[in-house]
Write a protein that holds these residues in place. Structure first.
Motif, PDB file in Angstrom:
ATOM      1  N   PHE A 182       0.968  -0.950  -0.092  1.00 17.19           N
ATOM      2  CA  PHE A 182      -0.045  -0.081  -0.251  1.00 17.19           C
ATOM      3  C   PHE A 182       1.006   1.121   0.225  1.00 17.19           C
ATOM      4  O   PHE A 182       1.802   1.575   0.755  1.00 17.19           O
ATOM      5  CB  PHE A 182      -1.063   0.053   1.165  1.00 17.19           C
ATOM      6  N   LEU A 183       0.527   2.123  -0.662  1.00 18.16           N
ATOM      7  CA  LEU A 183       1.682   3.465  -1.213  1.00 18.16           C
ATOM      8  C   LEU A 183       0.520   4.720  -1.212  1.00 18.16           C
ATOM      9  O   LEU A 183      -0.721   4.608  -1.645  1.00 18.16           O
ATOM     10  CB  LEU A 183       2.684   3.267  -2.383  1.00 18.16           C
ATOM     11  N   LEU A 184       1.146   5.606  -0.163  1.00 21.99           N
ATOM     12  CA  LEU A 184       0.707   6.853  -0.408  1.00 21.99           C
ATOM     13  C   LEU A 184       0.477   7.869  -1.466  1.00 21.99           C
ATOM     14  O   LEU A 184       2.163   7.771  -1.448  1.00 21.99           O
ATOM     15  CB  LEU A 184      -0.107   7.888   0.941  1.00 21.99           C
ATOM     16  N   ILE A 185       0.717   8.752  -2.128  1.00 23.25           N
ATOM     17  CA  ILE A 185       1.095   9.063  -3.518  1.00 23.25           C
ATOM     18  C   ILE A 185       0.990  10.504  -3.934  1.00 23.25           C
ATOM     19  O   ILE A 185      -0.799  11.369  -3.652  1.00 23.25           O
ATOM     20  CB  ILE A 185       1.400   8.692  -4.684  1.00 23.25           C
ATOM     21  N   ASP A 186       1.326  12.005  -3.926  1.00 20.87           N
ATOM     22  CA  ASP A 186       0.469  13.131  -4.217  1.00 20.87           C
ATOM     23  C   ASP A 186       2.079  13.531  -5.030  1.00 20.87           C
ATOM     24  O   ASP A 186       2.939  12.935  -5.629  1.00 20.87           O
ATOM     25  CB  ASP A 186       0.663  13.341  -2.999  1.00 20.87           C
ATOM     26  N   ASP A 187       1.512  14.624  -5.555  1.00 20.18           N
ATOM     27  CA  ASP A 187       2.516  15.942  -6.693  1.00 20.18           C
ATOM     28  C   ASP A 187       3.913  15.068  -6.779  1.00 20.18           C
ATOM     29  O   ASP A 187       4.844  15.992  -7.258  1.00 20.18           O
ATOM     30  CB  ASP A 187       1.791  16.277  -7.508  1.00 20.18           C
ATOM     31  N   ARG A 188       4.907  15.292  -4.953  1.00 21.04           N
ATOM     32  CA  ARG A 188       5.196  15.233  -5.381  1.00 21.04           C
ATOM     33  C   ARG A 188       6.793  14.311  -3.914  1.00 21.04           C
ATOM     34  O   ARG A 188       7.682  14.098  -3.957  1.00 21.04           O
ATOM     35  CB  ARG A 188       6.498  16.760  -4.016  1.00 21.04           C
ATOM     36  N   ARG A 189       5.456  13.166  -3.403  1.00 20.90           N
ATOM     37  CA  ARG A 189       6.408  12.098  -2.775  1.00 20.90           C
ATOM     38  C   ARG A 189       5.531  11.149  -2.597  1.00 20.90           C
ATOM     39  O   ARG A 189       4.365  10.843  -3.204  1.00 20.90           O
ATOM     40  CB  ARG A 189       6.064  12.794  -0.928  1.00 20.90           C
ATOM     41  N   VAL A 190       5.896   9.803  -2.641  1.00 18.09           N
ATOM     42  CA  VAL A 190       5.363   8.533  -2.103  1.00 18.09           C
ATOM     43  C   VAL A 190       6.081   8.145  -0.867  1.00 18.09           C
ATOM     44  O   VAL A 190       7.355   8.225  -0.185  1.00 18.09           O
ATOM     45  CB  VAL A 190       6.150   7.966  -3.172  1.00 18.09           C
ATOM     46  N   GLU A 212      -3.132  10.800  -3.162  1.00 16.80           N
ATOM     47  CA  GLU A 212      -3.702   9.551  -3.897  1.00 16.80           C
ATOM     48  C   GLU A 212      -2.891   7.678  -2.979  1.00 16.80           C
ATOM     49  O   GLU A 212      -2.424   8.660  -2.096  1.00 16.80           O
ATOM     50  CB  GLU A 212      -2.939   9.748  -5.278  1.00 16.80           C
ATOM     51  N   ALA A 213      -3.651   7.705  -2.845  1.00 12.29           N
ATOM     52  CA  ALA A 213      -3.717   5.856  -2.502  1.00 12.29           C
ATOM     53  C   ALA A 213      -3.760   4.957  -3.579  1.00 12.29           C
ATOM     54  O   ALA A 213      -4.506   5.317  -4.475  1.00 12.29           O
ATOM     55  CB  ALA A 213      -4.360   5.683  -1.592  1.00 12.29           C
ATOM     56  N   ALA A 214      -2.503   3.429  -3.195  1.00 17.75           N
ATOM     57  CA  ALA A 214      -2.390   2.569  -4.540  1.00 17.75           C
ATOM     58  C   ALA A 214      -2.244   1.491  -3.996  1.00 17.75           C
ATOM     59  O   ALA A 214      -1.180   1.612  -2.995  1.00 17.75           O
ATOM     60  CB  ALA A 214      -1.275   3.192  -5.980  1.00 17.75           C
ATOM     61  N   LEU A 215      -2.115  -0.006  -4.850  1.00 18.79           N
ATOM     62  CA  LEU A 215      -1.939  -1.136  -4.066  1.00 18.79           C
ATOM     63  C   LEU A 215      -0.795  -1.522  -5.695  1.00 18.79           C
ATOM     64  O   LEU A 215      -0.951  -0.727  -6.562  1.00 18.79           O
ATOM     65  CB  LEU A 215      -2.809  -2.032  -4.504  1.00 18.79           C
ATOM     66  N   SER A 216       0.027  -2.007  -4.779  1.00 15.08           N
ATOM     67  CA  SER A 216       0.803  -2.593  -5.812  1.00 15.08           C
ATOM     68  C   SER A 216       1.238  -4.147  -5.301  1.00 15.08           C
ATOM     69  O   SER A 216       1.775  -4.405  -4.501  1.00 15.08           O
ATOM     70  CB  SER A 216       2.464  -1.596  -5.302  1.00 15.08           C
ATOM     71  N   GLY A 217       1.443  -4.368  -7.061  1.00 12.63           N
ATOM     72  CA  GLY A 217       1.635  -6.212  -6.747  1.00 12.63           C
ATOM     73  C   GLY A 217       1.649  -6.555  -8.211  1.00 12.63           C
ATOM     74  O   GLY A 217       1.812  -6.068  -8.962  1.00 12.63           O
ATOM     75  N   THR A 218       2.398  -7.826  -8.298  1.00  9.33           N
ATOM     76  CA  THR A 218       3.165  -8.268  -9.384  1.00  9.33           C
ATOM     77  C   THR A 218       2.202  -8.520 -10.545  1.00  9.33           C
ATOM     78  O   THR A 218       1.642  -8.038 -12.083  1.00  9.33           O
ATOM     79  CB  THR A 218       3.399  -9.666  -9.451  1.00  9.33           C
ATOM     80  N   ALA A 219       0.385  -8.994 -10.015  1.00  7.75           N
ATOM     81  CA  ALA A 219      -0.475  -8.803 -10.960  1.00  7.75           C
ATOM     82  C   ALA A 219      -1.256  -7.797 -11.277  1.00  7.75           C
ATOM     83  O   ALA A 219      -1.665  -7.460 -12.325  1.00  7.75           O
ATOM     84  CB  ALA A 219      -0.943 -10.157 -10.245  1.00  7.75           C
ATOM     85  N   ALA A 220      -1.552  -6.807 -10.048  1.00  6.83           N
ATOM     86  CA  ALA A 220      -2.220  -5.262 -10.578  1.00  6.83           C
ATOM     87  C   ALA A 220      -1.721  -4.560 -10.833  1.00  6.83           C
ATOM     88  O   ALA A 220      -1.451  -3.709 -11.074  1.00  6.83           O
ATOM     89  CB  ALA A 220      -2.664  -5.100  -8.819  1.00  6.83           C
TER      90      ALA A 220
END
Ligand SMILES: *Cc1c(COP(=O)(O)O)cnc(C)c1O
Length: 341
Positions: free
Chosen positions: A229-237, A284-292
């Motif tokens: 799980f990652l949080l993202i904006d215009d200048r940070r992760v 923003e918020a996002a999920l990361s993984g090989t499939a997704a």
């Protein structure tokens, strides 16, 4: 019902649902008497397992998931296979399972790709590889002992874009009481952790229509059942730093590397559910993984209340980072980090 095995004579253009189609060939190695034999290429077929096999009673199993991509020149190349082979070893260690050397695992993955090369779809599809390690010793008295016999096999499956075009934004339920795994064991890629998370995922779907559950025991934001799980904006992760509580995703590492390269500030630190909800007002918020790959979260649910993430759509930074990764994987951008082999 999907067939147990299916083959394609040409690379499929619209593969079936993720994980339901298997190639004809797998690579196999067996452990017995303190030694590994093989590896060999075998036809994919039902396994002969004793009903008392260790894996069926005491959960001695772990796995990996990685992809091979068809390049513009027709070559098929693996994405970060070294990392996946190393992680399989780490999972095996945590499960007290025997494992062949990392070169053997990587070699078996390569052989599985070679044997099923013609079934590899064009991007955004890929050949998904599923190394699997199980304890096969027939001994139901071995509850407190590692299996003396084991089987390692590498399955291959042609897959499409898991969420085509980045997909629709996901609805994610925040779970602050239940746990996905246990401290330390959360970094093992093992069926046991999926089994442990399952009832929470099922309840979230049934009671809230959620797609996934974000496990945040005691307010500490960890990961979902199968993605980081990652949080993202215009200048940070922003994401949790590596510890034993969650799975150390290769996609997570790749996204962080690409983000830093694109000028984002990468912050790895613990953060709370309150901070997460505050972030959704602007970020923003996002999920990361090989499939997704990297999939945007549009909505979070906490204690029955729904919180929209930004305007509820997949944000521009999430799209940009996803594209940076898929361009390298497809051979459309230079492989500057040496990830393809
Ligand atoms: C496999 C997995 C991930 C994602 O790892 P990748 O290496 O990026 O595919 C994240 N969380 C869990 C629990 C997993 O099993």
């Amino acid at each position: 019902m999907p067939p147990e095995t299916a083959s394609q004579t040409a690379p499929p253009t619209t593969p079936a649902a993720f994980g339901t189609v298997f190639c004809d060939w797998m690579t196999v190695a067996r452990y017995r008497g303190g030694q590994w034999s093989g590896p060999a290429v075998e036809a994919v077929a039902p396994l002969a397992l004793h009903p008392g096999a260790h894996v069926l009673h005491y959960g001695s199993s772990c796995f990996e998931g990685l992809k091979a991509f068809r390049m513009p020149d027709g070559q098929v190349r693996l994405f970060r296979a070294d990392r996946h082979a190393e992680r399989l070893r780490r999972s095996a260690e945590l499960l007290c399972l025997p494992l062949p050397p990392v070169e053997v695992v990587e070699g078996m993955i390569r052989e599985a790709v070679a044997a099923n090369r013609d079934d590899t779809p064009h991007p955004p599809g890929a050949l998904y590889l599923r190394p699997t390690l199980i304890g096969t010793e027939a001994n139901i008295g071995a509850a407190g002992a590692p299996p003396a016999e084991a089987l390692l096999y590498i399955l291959a499956s042609p897959v499409g874009d898991y969420f085509s075009g980045g997909g629709r934004p996901l609805t994610v339920l925040i779970e602050e009481h239940g746990m996905r795994s246990t401290p330390g064991f959360g970094q093992a890629k093992t069926g046991g952790n999926y089994a442990s998370a399952m009832r929470h995922v099922v309840a979230a779907r049934r009671e809230h229509g959620a797609d996934q559950v974000l496990f945040c025991p005691g307010g500490d934001v960890q990961e979902t059942g199968a993605s980081n799980f990652l949080l993202i904006d215009d200048r940070r992760v922003l994401t949790k730093p590596l510890d034993g509580s969650f799975l150390h995703g290769v996609t997570r590492d790749s996204i962080l590397t690409l983000a830093a390269d694109l000028g984002y500030e990468v912050v790895e630190r613990d953060f709370s559910v309150d901070e997460l909800l505050a972030w959704t007002a602007f970020g923003e918020a996002a999920l990361s993984g090989t499939a997704a790959v990297l999939t945007g979260v549009g909505e979070l649910i906490r204690d029955g209340r729904r919180h929209s993430v930004g305007d509820g759509s997949i944000g521009p930074n999430t799209r940009r980072l996803r594209q940076a990764l898929t361009d390298i994987q497809a051979g459309a951008a230079e492989d500057r980090f040496g990830w393809l082999s």
